[in-house]
Design a protein around this motif. Structure first.
Motif, PDB file in Angstrom:
ATOM      1  N   PRO A 280      41.301  11.432   8.688  1.00 52.46           N
ATOM      2  CA  PRO A 280      41.480   9.978   8.582  1.00 52.46           C
ATOM      3  C   PRO A 280      42.919   9.528   8.780  1.00 52.46           C
ATOM      4  N   LEU A 281      43.051   8.332   9.308  1.00 53.01           N
ATOM      5  CA  LEU A 281      44.352   7.682   9.399  1.00 53.01           C
ATOM      6  C   LEU A 281      44.202   6.310   8.759  1.00 53.01           C
ATOM      7  N   ALA A 282      44.739   6.165   7.554  1.00 52.15           N
ATOM      8  CA  ALA A 282      44.595   4.912   6.815  1.00 52.15           C
ATOM      9  C   ALA A 282      45.714   4.814   5.791  1.00 52.15           C
ATOM     10  N   LEU A 283      46.072   3.596   5.471  1.00 50.85           N
ATOM     11  CA  LEU A 283      47.087   3.364   4.450  1.00 50.85           C
ATOM     12  C   LEU A 283      46.469   3.533   3.079  1.00 50.85           C
TER      13      LEU A 283
ATOM     14  N   PHE B  94      36.401  14.835  13.427  1.00 51.16           N
ATOM     15  CA  PHE B  94      36.572  13.508  14.010  1.00 51.16           C
ATOM     16  C   PHE B  94      37.857  12.864  13.503  1.00 51.16           C
ATOM     17  N   SER B  95      38.651  12.358  14.429  1.00 54.69           N
ATOM     18  CA  SER B  95      39.785  11.516  14.081  1.00 54.69           C
ATOM     19  C   SER B  95      39.249  10.109  13.895  1.00 54.69           C
ATOM     20  N   VAL B  96      39.657   9.443  12.812  1.00 53.46           N
ATOM     21  CA  VAL B  96      39.086   8.130  12.526  1.00 53.46           C
ATOM     22  C   VAL B  96      40.124   7.254  11.845  1.00 53.46           C
ATOM     23  N   GLY B  97      40.214   6.004  12.315  1.00 54.29           N
ATOM     24  CA  GLY B  97      41.144   5.062  11.696  1.00 54.29           C
ATOM     25  C   GLY B  97      41.272   3.802  12.520  1.00 54.29           C
TER      26      GLY B  97
END
Length: 303
Positions: free
Chosen positions: A186-189, A238-241
Motif C-alpha cells: 500500500p501507498l497511503a498517508l 499488488f501495488s495500491v494507492g
C-alpha cells in the motif's frame, strides 16, 4: 443484494489506526464479522465500537502478534466469538529507520518480529480452521521498500520482502485446501508513513502534496476483494494507492546456457544475454522455475 462477505469472519491485525482501521471498517461494511487486533487494546476497541455503531459485529483483542502465543490468542478469540475464521488480514507493522552501518540488533529484531513473524503467527493459528472449512483468504502486507529497496529500510525491507515470499508459499500450500494468499503493497498517508524523520526516502518527499491525498480508504477495497470468496487469485502482489492498483510480478530472464562449469570469460561475453528481460518467464512457484531449467538444459522435448 447480499454483501460479498456476509457472515464471513475476518481477522485484522494492527487494526487500531491507519490502514488496519480502514480495512476493518471496509470488511464490516461488506458484511464480515471482524476481529480487530492492536497492540493497544483501547485503539482496537474504539474501532470495534465504530463498527457496532454502524450495525456490524466486531470484537477487539489486544496484544502483539510478534510472538506465537500472541498470534494464537487472536485466532482463539475469533473462534470463541464466531466459531470460524474465513480471512486473515495481516496488517500489523512497525517502522524503525536505520542505515546498515547504524543498525542495532534490537532495531533489527523488533521490525522483523512484528512485520514478518507477526504476519505468520496469526496465519499459522488460523490455518487448521481454514483447512477444515476447505476455504480461506489471506492478505499480507508487503512494501515497495522490500520489493524495490529504499535507503534506511534494511530491517523493514528485509521483513517485507519476506512477507512477499511468505504469501507465495502460503498460496502453494493452500491451493489444495481452497486457501488463497496474496500481498498488498500500500501507498497511503498513515501515522507510520507520515513520519518523515529518519534516513529513508519518504513518499511525501517524492510525491509532495499528492501523498497527503492518498488515504487508507483507497487501499481497503482491494483488501475486501482479495478476501471475497469470488476472488480466485492467489500468490500475487499488488501495488495500491490513490485509486491506482497494479499487479507486481517476479520474472526470470530466458538467460544463457553454456558449458559446465561456465568459464568466467564466457559469462562476461554473454552478460547482456543473461541480464536481458526479453521473452522473460513468470514462474508462479519453484516447480515452474525448475521446468525452465529442465527445458534450457535438456531441450524443449525433454521428458
Amino acid at each position: 443484494m447480499t454483501e460479498p462477505l456476509q457472515d464471513r469472519v475476518a481477522v485484522v491485525t494492527g487494526a487500531g489506526s491507519g490502514l488496519g482501521r480502514s480495512h476493518a471498517l471496509a470488511l464490516a461494511r461488506a458484511g464480515a464479522r471482524v476481529v480487530l487486533n492492536d497492540v493497544v487494546l483501547a485503539r482496537a476497541t474504539t474501532v470495534a465500537d465504530e463498527i457496532r455503531a454502524e450495525g456490524g459485529e466486531a470484537i477487539a483483542v489486544g496484544g502483539s502478534v510478534s510472538s506465537w502465543e500472541g498470534g494464537a490468542a487472536v485466532v482463539e478469540h475469533a473462534v470463541a466469538a464466531f466459531d470460524r475464521v474465513d480471512a486473515v488480514v495481516a496488517n500489523a507493522g512497525v517502522l524503525l529507520d536505520s542505515l546498515v552501518a547504524d543498525m542495532s540488533e534490537q532495531t533489527w529484531r523488533e521490525v522483523v518480529d512484528v512485520n514478518l513473524t507477526g504476519s505468520f503467527t496469526v496465519v499459522r493459528a488460523a490455518w487448521p480452521y481454514m483447512q477444515r472449512q476447505g476455504t480461506g483468504r489471506i492478505v499480507l502486507t508487503t512494501s515497495a521498500s522490500g520489493i524495490f529497496g529504499n535507503r534506511g529500510h534494511a530491517n523493514y525491507g528485509a521483513a517485507k520482502a519476506g512477507v512477499l515470499g511468505l504469501a507465495r508459499m502460503l498460496a502453494v500450500e493452500g491451493a489444495e485446501h481452497g486457501i488463497s494468499a496474496n500481498a498488498v503493497a500500500p501507498l497511503a498517508l498513515t501515522p507510520m508513513s507520515g513520519d518523515t524523520s529518519g534516513s529513508r526516502t519518504s513518499a511525501s518527499s517524492v510525491l509532495g502534496d499528492l501523498f497527503a491525498r492518498m488515504a487508507p480508504d483507497d487501499v481497503s477495497p482491494l483488501v475486501v476483494w482479495l478476501c471475497s470468496p469470488d476472488c480466485a487469485t492467489t500468490g500475487q502482489a499488488f501495488s495500491v494507492g490513490g485509486g491506482r492498483i497494479a499487479r507486481i510480478f517476479v520474472g526470470e530472464a530466458v538467460g544463457w546456457t553454456g558449458a559446465r562449469p561456465p568459464a568466467v570469460a564466457d559469462i562476461r561475453e554473454h552478460w547482456a544475454e543473461i541480464c536481458s528481460t526479453e521473452g522473460f518467464h513468470e514462474p508462479l512457484r519453484m516447480a515452474d522455475e525448475l521446468a525452465i531449467y529442465r527445458t534450457s538444459l535438456l531441450g524443449p522435448t525433454a521428458r
